[in-house]
Design a protein around this motif. Structure first.
Motif, PDB file in Angstrom:
ATOM      1  N   TYR A 160       0.842  -1.206   0.000  1.00  0.00           N
ATOM      2  CA  TYR A 160       0.000   0.000   0.000  1.00  0.00           C
ATOM      3  C   TYR A 160       0.876   1.254   0.000  1.00  0.00           C
ATOM      4  O   TYR A 160       0.683   2.162  -0.816  1.00  0.00           O
ATOM      5  N   LEU A 161       1.853   1.310   0.910  1.00  0.00           N
ATOM      6  CA  LEU A 161       2.746   2.465   0.972  1.00  0.00           C
ATOM      7  C   LEU A 161       3.617   2.561  -0.281  1.00  0.00           C
ATOM      8  O   LEU A 161       3.885   3.663  -0.772  1.00  0.00           O
ATOM      9  N   ALA A 162       4.053   1.415  -0.779  1.00  0.00           N
ATOM     10  CA  ALA A 162       4.894   1.413  -1.984  1.00  0.00           C
ATOM     11  C   ALA A 162       4.135   2.018  -3.175  1.00  0.00           C
ATOM     12  O   ALA A 162       4.709   2.788  -3.958  1.00  0.00           O
ATOM     13  N   ARG A 163       2.845   1.669  -3.295  1.00  0.00           N
ATOM     14  CA  ARG A 163       2.038   2.237  -4.388  1.00  0.00           C
ATOM     15  C   ARG A 163       1.850   3.735  -4.197  1.00  0.00           C
ATOM     16  O   ARG A 163       1.955   4.512  -5.145  1.00  0.00           O
ATOM     17  N   LYS A 203      -5.568  -1.023   7.909  1.00  0.00           N
ATOM     18  CA  LYS A 203      -5.271  -0.211   9.102  1.00  0.00           C
ATOM     19  C   LYS A 203      -3.788  -0.249   9.441  1.00  0.00           C
ATOM     20  O   LYS A 203      -3.210   0.753   9.880  1.00  0.00           O
ATOM     21  N   PHE A 204      -3.158  -1.409   9.220  1.00  0.00           N
ATOM     22  CA  PHE A 204      -1.737  -1.554   9.507  1.00  0.00           C
ATOM     23  C   PHE A 204      -0.889  -1.333   8.257  1.00  0.00           C
ATOM     24  O   PHE A 204       0.184  -0.724   8.328  1.00  0.00           O
ATOM     25  N   ASP A 205      -1.364  -1.826   7.116  1.00  0.00           N
ATOM     26  CA  ASP A 205      -0.602  -1.657   5.879  1.00  0.00           C
ATOM     27  C   ASP A 205      -0.395  -0.190   5.523  1.00  0.00           C
ATOM     28  O   ASP A 205       0.579   0.165   4.869  1.00  0.00           O
ATOM     29  N   ALA A 206      -1.322   0.662   5.946  1.00  0.00           N
ATOM     30  CA  ALA A 206      -1.273   2.075   5.558  1.00  0.00           C
ATOM     31  C   ALA A 206      -0.142   2.845   6.214  1.00  0.00           C
ATOM     32  O   ALA A 206       0.197   3.941   5.745  1.00  0.00           O
ATOM     33  N   ASN A 207       0.457   2.305   7.286  1.00  0.00           N
ATOM     34  CA  ASN A 207       1.506   3.109   7.939  1.00  0.00           C
ATOM     35  C   ASN A 207       2.661   2.330   8.563  1.00  0.00           C
ATOM     36  O   ASN A 207       3.659   2.935   8.939  1.00  0.00           O
ATOM     37  N   VAL A 208       2.566   1.014   8.700  1.00  0.00           N
ATOM     38  CA  VAL A 208       3.610   0.270   9.423  1.00  0.00           C
ATOM     39  C   VAL A 208       4.720  -0.186   8.492  1.00  0.00           C
ATOM     40  O   VAL A 208       4.468  -0.829   7.475  1.00  0.00           O
ATOM     41  N   MET A 209       5.943   0.171   8.826  1.00  0.00           N
ATOM     42  CA  MET A 209       7.120  -0.394   8.155  1.00  0.00           C
ATOM     43  C   MET A 209       8.060  -0.929   9.233  1.00  0.00           C
ATOM     44  O   MET A 209       8.114  -0.390  10.342  1.00  0.00           O
ATOM     45  N   LEU A 210       8.753  -1.991   8.925  1.00  0.00           N
ATOM     46  CA  LEU A 210       9.602  -2.656   9.911  1.00  0.00           C
ATOM     47  C   LEU A 210      11.068  -2.371   9.631  1.00  0.00           C
ATOM     48  O   LEU A 210      11.543  -2.584   8.500  1.00  0.00           O
TER      49      LEU A 210
END
Length: 413
Positions: A160-163, A203-210
């Motif tokens: 999601y963030l990559a797109r 909800k998590f894909d929109a902002n979480v990076m590890l």
């Protein structure tokens, strides 16, 4: 062998029984039971499968129970450091049923590219991090190597963030993280995308990076033994409330615990409604199947009216004759249950193996493929419950046998 069961068995094996007027209605009743059991099994498997999938995804990002300082005030960002040198870490032996415990830290930031920017929550993880869930989520690339002696700039980012940021595997980007004193220049970090994940949980894909936890420690000016919080994973999700209380009772008094069910109540209240839907579907289908069997039983009784008259004239009691037809009906229900189980289990296995059925709107259910999960005891309870309830429903219509008199019944022949 009692004689009621003996007569019922002879009726079932009789050729006239299979070619009688009631044969078609009996086949319809059997088919209704089979279809009903298939629908009930599918309802249970998909409902529980969706519950389990959502539970696992929420736990993958948060653990089942979080241990943190009271000063964090339920913040998503790690505010106050916590000493990792605790009696319960890295092995939590004081409470049974704990599968794993890991130390993490989070920090809010902004990913900035030449064209756009996005808010992000950098989750710092270390060598103890359990990557099992993210192995299933991994869409491209590999997982970051956070077990090395030095911190690295490898990062796992969501599709999601990559797109949104127009980034791809192998790209590098800069992130800005505010300091405690907002008037100071923000911390800047450059990361390289080595993996792209997609959990389906926006909800998590929109902002979480590890990222490597050492980045968070350095930006927060913590030492190597300080972390944001601990994530605890349990063997049994259903024990989350009891285990949460047990964990709270053994950790130091300056620490607090929070379960994912209390952290995200709206999610778990929503999936708990699936149970209501499952029971409603089961109830309706059992009633429909019972009505079909009542119809079949009445047809059987009418078709065997002369036999009823003869048995009564020979001294058989009403209850004894009713048992004959109830045995017969139970046999028909058992046939329906058998074929229903064969078809139902096959459908669930095919969906679980190949996943050919998908949600038209996966963002609403947090998964693209319709998940299935069913336990053996669910299947056994469903079969026994259906058989018992249907037979009980047949007790009332079988009462019509008491109204048949031998003289009229034999004349009817």
């Amino acid at each position: 062998m009692n004689y009621e069961f003996f007569i019922a068995k002879r009726i079932i094996k009789a050729k006239q029984y299979k070619s009688s007027v009631s044969a078609t209605i009996i086949k319809i009743a059997i088919a209704a039971i089979a279809i009903g059991i298939v629908m009930m099994m599918v309802a249970i498997a998909t409902g529980m499968g969706l519950q389990k999938t959502i539970q696992e995804k929420v736990a993958a990002f948060n653990g089942h129970i979080q241990i943190s300082n009271f000063d964090n005030n339920d913040s998503e960002v790690s505010l106050m450091p916590l000493d990792s040198k605790q009696a319960f870490y890295p092995e939590f032996t004081d409470v049974s049923g704990i599968k794993h415990i890991q130390a993490v830290a989070t920090k809010a930031g902004i990913i900035r590219t030449e064209k756009t920017f996005e808010g992000v929550l950098a989750k710092g993880v270390g060598a103890d991090y359990n990557w099992d869930a993210f192995k299933d989520f991994l869409k491209e690339g590999r997982l970051p190597d956070v077990a090395g002696k030095r911190e690295n700039r490898e990062v796992l980012i969501s599709a999601y963030l990559a797109r949104r940021l127009e980034l791809k595997l192998g790209d590098t980007f800069k992130s800005l993280f505010l300091k405690e004193n907002t008037s100071e220049i923000p911390n800047e970090r450059t990361f390289e995308i080595v993996g792209i994940y997609e959990s389906g949980f926006q909800k998590f894909d929109a902002n979480v990076m590890l990222v490597d936890i050492r980045h968070i420690q350095r930006m927060n000016k913590w030492n190597a033994d300080q972390v944001g919080n601990f994530e605890v994973f349990l063997d049994d999700f259903d024990m989350i409330q009891d285990k949460g209380d047990e964990i709270y009772s053994v950790i130091p008094p300056n620490l607090d615990t929070q379960s994912v069910t209390s952290k995200f109540p709206f999610i778990f209240e929503w999936i708990s409604l699936f149970d209501v839907n499952i029971f409603l579907i089961i109830g309706i289908i059992i009633i429909v199947g019972g009505i079909n069997m009542i119809t079949a039983l009445l047809v059987l009784i009418l078709d065997r009216t002369p036999m009823i008259g003869i048995l009564k004239s020979l001294g058989s009691s009403d209850w004894s004759i009713r048992k004959i037809f109830l045995y017969n009906a139970a046999y028909l229900i058992a046939i329906g249950l058998f074929w229903g189980n064969v078809i139902g289990i096959s459908c669930i296995w095919l969906q679980r193996t190949f996943g050919f059925l998908k949600f038209p709107n996966p963002e609403q259910y947090h998964t693209a493929i319709i998940p299935t999960h069913i336990e053996v005891w669910h299947i056994l309870a469903l079969n026994v419950g259906t058989l018992v309830l249907c037979v009980l429903m047949l007790l009332i219509p079988s009462y019509i046998i008491t109204k048949i008199t031998p003289v009229k019944a034999i004349k009817f022949q």
